[in-house]
Design an enzyme around this catalytic site. Structure first.
Site, PDB file in Angstrom:
ATOM      1  N   CYS A 274       0.871  -1.170   0.000  1.00  0.00           N
ATOM      2  CA  CYS A 274       0.000   0.000   0.000  1.00  0.00           C
ATOM      3  C   CYS A 274       0.912   1.225   0.000  1.00  0.00           C
ATOM      4  O   CYS A 274       1.675   1.437   0.943  1.00  0.00           O
ATOM      5  CB  CYS A 274      -0.863  -0.070   1.263  1.00  0.00           C
ATOM      6  SG  CYS A 274      -1.969   1.300   1.482  1.00  0.00           S
TER       7      CYS A 274
ATOM      8  N   CYS B 121     -10.605  10.122   8.421  1.00  0.00           N
ATOM      9  CA  CYS B 121      -9.279   9.637   8.017  1.00  0.00           C
ATOM     10  C   CYS B 121      -8.167  10.363   8.760  1.00  0.00           C
ATOM     11  O   CYS B 121      -8.157  11.590   8.848  1.00  0.00           O
ATOM     12  CB  CYS B 121      -9.130   9.824   6.503  1.00  0.00           C
ATOM     13  SG  CYS B 121      -7.521   9.316   5.887  1.00  0.00           S
TER      14      CYS B 121
ATOM     15  N   CYS C  53      -6.159   0.904   7.298  1.00  0.00           N
ATOM     16  CA  CYS C  53      -6.737   1.897   6.389  1.00  0.00           C
ATOM     17  C   CYS C  53      -7.056   3.175   7.139  1.00  0.00           C
ATOM     18  O   CYS C  53      -7.702   3.140   8.176  1.00  0.00           O
ATOM     19  CB  CYS C  53      -8.062   1.403   5.825  1.00  0.00           C
ATOM     20  SG  CYS C  53      -7.904   0.015   4.759  1.00  0.00           S
TER      21      CYS C  53
END
Ligand code: SAH
Length: 396
Positions: free
Chosen positions: A121, A135, A367
């Site tokens: 990633c 986020c 994530c």
């Protein structure tokens, strides 16, 4: 030429980094320094196949890994590593900051055939300007976009510093790839070069917050030779515009109808290839039954089309990601019951759902958790003011 002459000659050659370049581009740059094509190719291959950074004319400096965290998961070990890039022109250089830290995560996976693979990633920016409320990266604002070579250097570090063979690359680290598309596409040209990293195009996925301007460009790009199989993911994260605009400011510019339209156009030019829809499940925000129903409705045009879809597993791809609390998060992670109920309801509507089990949450490598406390100290773009943000200043 004597050996000594040759060495003297090698010293005169300015190092040209092949990071971020295709072999062809590297050869033309080398040519300007009178380094022949053959020699350039040898150096290019040595760097990408053997990890040799010393071989002239390509002696290059790779950003060092300054911190790393490992977490044992069922499939193997998740590794988050941080590379430090020198940045003498840093906008905060008056405050003594002359570097940027970027994060990447190596995620082990077990494929359908039982083979173990590794997904890398990568980050496309230091920080992010998109301001999504849930986020971690968004909380620091955008510091700068990465150059193609800095994106490729993440692969090199994973491959040759960590020693892991990388099968897939996802642009799901820090940053919005569509906000730095030129460099992202250049990096992909290099990552897929057969003489270089040689990652198949089908093993690369760009994930976007839903920037329609970028998706329009992708529509052109995937029609170029070699690009047809590029993977695409859209972070939807909500089932209606009201919730989506609250969570993701980008939705005020391009709403869900607009996204649906451009995705259908993309499906057309990509010969029916599916786009992964990602949905972060945040308790109390987007995971009630009504949300599942609305989402299924929105996904309807992407569901199985018997005239096109032969074989199984084509019921419109939804990737459900249980929310990983960012620092000072106002929300908690969803319980298993909430996740199961949501997933089952969508499956009932005929959606093909994949639930991405959480990996790396303990090390803040999951994530939406990229952005270290150190990096956050450098926050200078105020994204959003909320109670949770006020608390965060005490920590970061
Ligand atoms: N900007 C790109 C890529 C980075 S985010 C994009 O938005 O797609 C990669 C994925 O992580 C996105 O699907 C995003 O919705 C998800 N994500 C962000 N924060 C998260 C969090 N706190 N918990 C779980 N997933 C999160």
């Amino acid at each position: 030429m004597s050996i000594l002459d040759a060495m003297a000659r090698a010293d005169e050659i300015k190092p040209i980094s092949p990071f971020g370049l295709t072999l062809e581009a590297y050869q033309s740059l080398c040519k300007a320094q009178e380094v022949g094509r053959g020699r350039a190719q040898t150096a290019y291959e040595a760097i990408y196949r053997d990890g040799a950074t010393e071989s002239a004319p390509a002696k290059i400096v790779v950003p060092a890994i300054v911190t790393r965290h490992e977490e044992v998961v069922k499939e193997g070990v998740t590794i988050k590593f941080v590379q430090r890039l020198p940045n003498p022109e840093h906008r905060l250089k008056d405050r003594g900051i002359d570097f940027d830290d970027i994060e990447s995560v190596i995620i082990p996976m077990i494929g359908r055939s039982g083979r173990k693979t590794h997904t890398l990633c990568v980050s496309s920016q230091v920080g992010c300007a998109m301001g999504c409320d849930f986020c971690e990266t968004a909380q620091m604002g955008l510091i700068r976009s990465l150059r193609a070579e800095e994106i490729v250097a993440q692969w090199w570090a994973a491959r040759f510093i960590e020693g892991i063979q990388i099968d897939n690359i996802v642009f799901m680290g820090m940053g919005e790839p569509m906000d730095n598309l030129d460099e992202v596409l250049k990096a992909i040209d290099c990552l897929t070069d057969r003489n270089g990293p040689c990652i198949p195009m089908s093993g690369i996925t760009i994930s976007t917050v839903g920037r329609v301007d970028g998706l329009e460009r992708i529509k052109e790009q995937v029609q170029k030779p070699g690009w047809k199989r590029l993977g695409l993911a859209l972070s939807l994260n909500a089932s209606n515009d009201r919730v989506r605009s609250e969570l993701m400011p980008v939705n005020k510019k391009w709403n869900m109808q607009r996204l649906q339209d451009v995705l259908l156009e993309l499906r057309e030019v990509r010969g029916g290839r599916k786009i992964m829809i990602e949905y972060v499940l945040i308790p109390g925000v987007n995971c009630d039954d009504e949300h599942a129903d609305e989402l299924a409705e929105w996904m309807k045009p992407f569901l199985k089309d018997p005239t096109r879809d032969k074989g199984k597993g084509h019921g419109g791809l939804l990737n459900v990601i249980p929310y990983n609390p960012r620092r000072d998060s106002p929300w908690e992670a969803p319980s298993d019951e909430v996740v199961d109920r949501f997933v089952n309801r969508l499956v009932g509507h005929g959606v093909f759902v994949n639930c991405r089990r959480t990996k790396g949450r303990d090390t803040m490598a999951a994530c939406g958790q990229l952005g270290t406390a150190e990096i956050r100290k450098r926050k200078y773009v105020q994204m959003k003011t909320s109670a949770s943000e006020d608390q965060s200043t005490a920590h970061g």
